[in-house]
Enzyme design. Structure first.
Site, PDB file in Angstrom:
ATOM      1  N   GLY A   1       0.822  -0.960   0.056  1.00 14.83           N
ATOM      2  CA  GLY A   1      -0.028   0.041  -0.050  1.00 14.83           C
ATOM      3  C   GLY A   1       0.716   1.294  -0.058  1.00 14.83           C
TER       4      GLY A   1
ATOM      5  N   HIS B   1       3.655   1.059  -8.249  1.00 18.38           N
ATOM      6  CA  HIS B   1       2.665   0.028  -8.039  1.00 18.38           C
ATOM      7  C   HIS B   1       1.551   0.172  -9.025  1.00 18.38           C
ATOM      8  CE1 HIS B   1       3.570   0.951  -3.585  1.00 18.38           C
ATOM      9  NE2 HIS B   1       4.031  -0.246  -3.556  1.00 18.38           N
TER      10      HIS B   1
ATOM     11  N   GLN C   1      10.961  -4.781 -10.707  1.00 15.82           N
ATOM     12  CA  GLN C   1      12.467  -4.914 -10.538  1.00 15.82           C
ATOM     13  C   GLN C   1      13.031  -4.088  -9.471  1.00 15.82           C
ATOM     14  OE1 GLN C   1      14.461  -6.599 -12.719  1.00 15.82           O
ATOM     15  NE2 GLN C   1      16.042  -5.574 -12.031  1.00 15.82           N
ATOM     16  N   LYS C   2      12.371  -3.139  -8.917  1.00 14.92           N
ATOM     17  CA  LYS C   2      12.913  -2.360  -7.933  1.00 14.92           C
ATOM     18  C   LYS C   2      13.394  -3.469  -6.647  1.00 14.92           C
ATOM     19  CE  LYS C   2      12.913   0.955  -4.687  1.00 14.92           C
ATOM     20  NZ  LYS C   2      12.538   0.595  -3.422  1.00 14.92           N
TER      21      LYS C   2
END
Ligand code: AMP
Length: 283
Positions: free
Chosen positions: A31, A37, A147-148
């Site tokens: 969240g 996101h 990928q972060k």
């Protein structure tokens, strides 16, 4: 958008959708949603049903870490998730997910003891356990991750393979602020000065990539150059800088041709710990 917070209700709905022949993609998050996101939700949108989950998972935080102060804003998140194409938002409470006397955890060996796992020894056990639980609850065909958190992707892919989950993993690229800082829910903790200094992270990764591309093969020299750039910022305190093989996550001391590398780092700015990475394939 349908918001569901009960595990049983979520499982029944997922079962109903599967029975109707729908392909389900799930985007697990903690969240405080940002464009990173939302980009994953848009990738998931290519499937029939997008399920996004919001759950700040206590088992992936060590007792001294920032679980209680992790930023939360469910109302804003609901609007953003819907705008990015989420059909069903799963927002369970802690007691709904972890019943009393929860005793089962998943441990992916080796891959979880390096990099992030060295600094956060219990972190990935919490991650794999919650991801497996969310897969069993949302019954997806596809899971979409960023990928972060490259080590998280590698660990989850190994769990999928080793435990025969019938789920495909898609990986979305890291979404960055215009000045290069990787988007993260934790960026709100940065003071104005720390925020300004934090741009060094992506610059140092890019510099390391340039050194590799211009033929530098000694990892120690590349890491020293990154170290120098980062420590130039008064608030920065390096946790680790690493150049590793992208599959095994083993750290390298020198780089071979035709290798797939991940350059990654974790750096504290004040009380905020930021991570970032870039993947480099050498021809
Ligand atoms: P989190 O809410 O931080 O647990 O992240 C949920 C998912 O979003 C994970 O798969 C992350 O890798 C992904 N994610 C977080 N930040 C970014 C970003 N800047 N770009 C792309 N994906 C991200």
């Amino acid at each position: 958008m349908n918001i569901i917070s009960s595990v049983r209700e979520m499982q029944l709905e997922a079962e109903r959708l599967r029975h109707a022949g729908k392909k389900i993609a799930v985007v697990p998050t903690m969240g405080f949603l940002h464009e990173g996101h939302l980009s994953l939700m848009r990738i998931a949108r290519t499937y029939d049903i997008v399920m996004s989950t919001i759950f700040v998972n206590p088992t992936q935080f060590a007792p001294h870490e920032d679980f209680s102060k992790y930023p939360r804003n469910l109302e804003r998140d609901s609007e953003l998730a819907e705008s990015a194409g989420t059909d069903i938002l799963f927002t369970p409470s802690i007691s709904e997910i972890y019943q009393q006397n929860h005793r089962t955890f998943i441990d992916v060996e080796k891959l979880t003891t390096v990099l992030e796992g060295k600094s956060r020894p219990t972190h990935f056990r919490g991650v794999t356990t919650i991801v497996a639980k969310l897969f069993n609850i949302t019954k997806p065909h596809v899971g979409v991750f960023g990928q972060k958190d490259v080590q998280q992707v590698v660990v989850i892919q190994r769990m999928i393979r080793d435990l025969n989950f019938d789920i495909e993993i898609l990986v979305g690229p890291t979404v960055r602020e215009p000045d290069g800082l990787a988007m993260s829910s934790r960026n709100v903790f940065l003071s104005e000065s720390e925020r300004a200094q934090s741009t060094v992270l992506f610059r140092s990764l890019r510099h390391a990539e340039e050194l590799l591309r211009s033929g530098e093969r000694h990892v120690s020299r590349i890491v020293s150059a990154m170290n120098e750039m980062i420590t130039h910022q008064p608030s920065a305190k390096i946790d680790y800088l690493s150049i590793a093989d992208v599959t095994s996550l083993e750290e390298l001391s020198d780089v071979q041709e035709r290798s797939n590398l991940v350059i990654s780092l974790a750096v504290w700015f004040g009380t905020t710990r930021l991570i970032d990475n870039i993947q480099v394939s050498l021809p």
